[in-house]
Design a protein around this motif. Structure first.
Motif: not given
Length: 258
Positions: A41-51
């Protein structure tokens, strides 16, 4: 793409796969399945969040940019032009002036909320960045425990019981770490969602501000009334009251009963 957050999503996916494989080996421990589920459930895209955070912080960049300061200056200029050229006077000018001042004030609030969303989203990206590394460490620890469990058949009963208790203790500790991390993620996302809903509501109120406060003349002496536009073009029409029919309440003579 941010170099700091690149590879975080792949790290999450690897950790989830490793934890799931370890949970299969540790089928006798229900907590192992819970840990694998939490990592999933923790899988996410921090790189996309930063953009996305960078776009919220600097909305003036790009083809679809939004420059709050330019809009504010244009509104001030429009207000000054209308006042200097006398397009509206009296009550009509007062209504427009108040609406313009309110718009400029709300525009400043929208800019602050906009920047707040960017800062909040960047904070969440950082949280998920570190969470991806913690998830990988937890998954690796689970796999190590699973390998120990596979070798238990080589041990005598007493040692195996001791190892079983140690495995359960390790899983409990790993579960506590992940529960605390997941709780922080949920709270952060909830706060950011509230800020974004506030921004959307504020932008919607700005779009309705001028239509609501548009000066409307009183055409009652000519039996006419102003009808707002249906297509939001900003141009209304004048129509005869009661579709041109006489008003029975005022045109019929009194019979003296009342």
């Amino acid at each position: 793409m941010s170099a700091e957050y690149s590879g975080d999503r792949e790290r999450f996916l690897q950790a989830a796969a490793m934890a799931s494989a370890a949970a299969v080996i540790l089928f006798e421990y229900p907590l192992a399945r819970n840990i694998a589920l939490m990592i999933g459930t923790m899988v996410a895209n921090p790189d996309g969040m930063a953009e996305a955070a960078a776009a919220w912080k600097a909305p003036t960049e790009g083809a679809d940019g939004l420059n709050f300061e330019t809009i504010k200056q244009e509104m001030v200029k429009l207000k000054e032009q209308i006042e200097d050229k006398g397009f509206w006077k009296g009550p009509a000018w007062e209504v427009f002036s108040q609406a313009a001042d309110t718009f400029i004030e709300q525009l400043g609030a929208a800019k602050k909320y906009h920047e707040g969303v960017g800062g909040g989203m960047h904070g969440i990206a950082t949280l998920y960045h570190w969470a991806s590394q913690v998830a990988m460490l937890v998954a690796a620890a689970m796999m190590g425990v699973a390998l120990v469990k596979l070798s238990m058949f080589l041990l005598n009963v007493a040692v195996a019981m001791t190892v079983r208790g140690a495995i359960n203790g390790i899983l409990v500790s790993l579960g506590q770490v992940l529960r605390g991390l997941v709780g922080k993620q949920v709270k952060s996302v909830a706060v950011l969602t509230g800020i974004m809903l506030t921004v959307n509501g504020l932008c919607a109120s700005l779009s309705q501000l001028f239509d609501k406060n548009r000066p409307k003349a009183d055409y009652s002496p000519a039996d006419l009334e102003y009808v707002s536009p249906k297509d939001k073009s900003g141009v209304g029409t004048l129509q005869a009251k009661n579709n041109g029919m006489p008003n029975l309440n005022t045109s019929m003579p009194s019979m003296g009963f009342f």
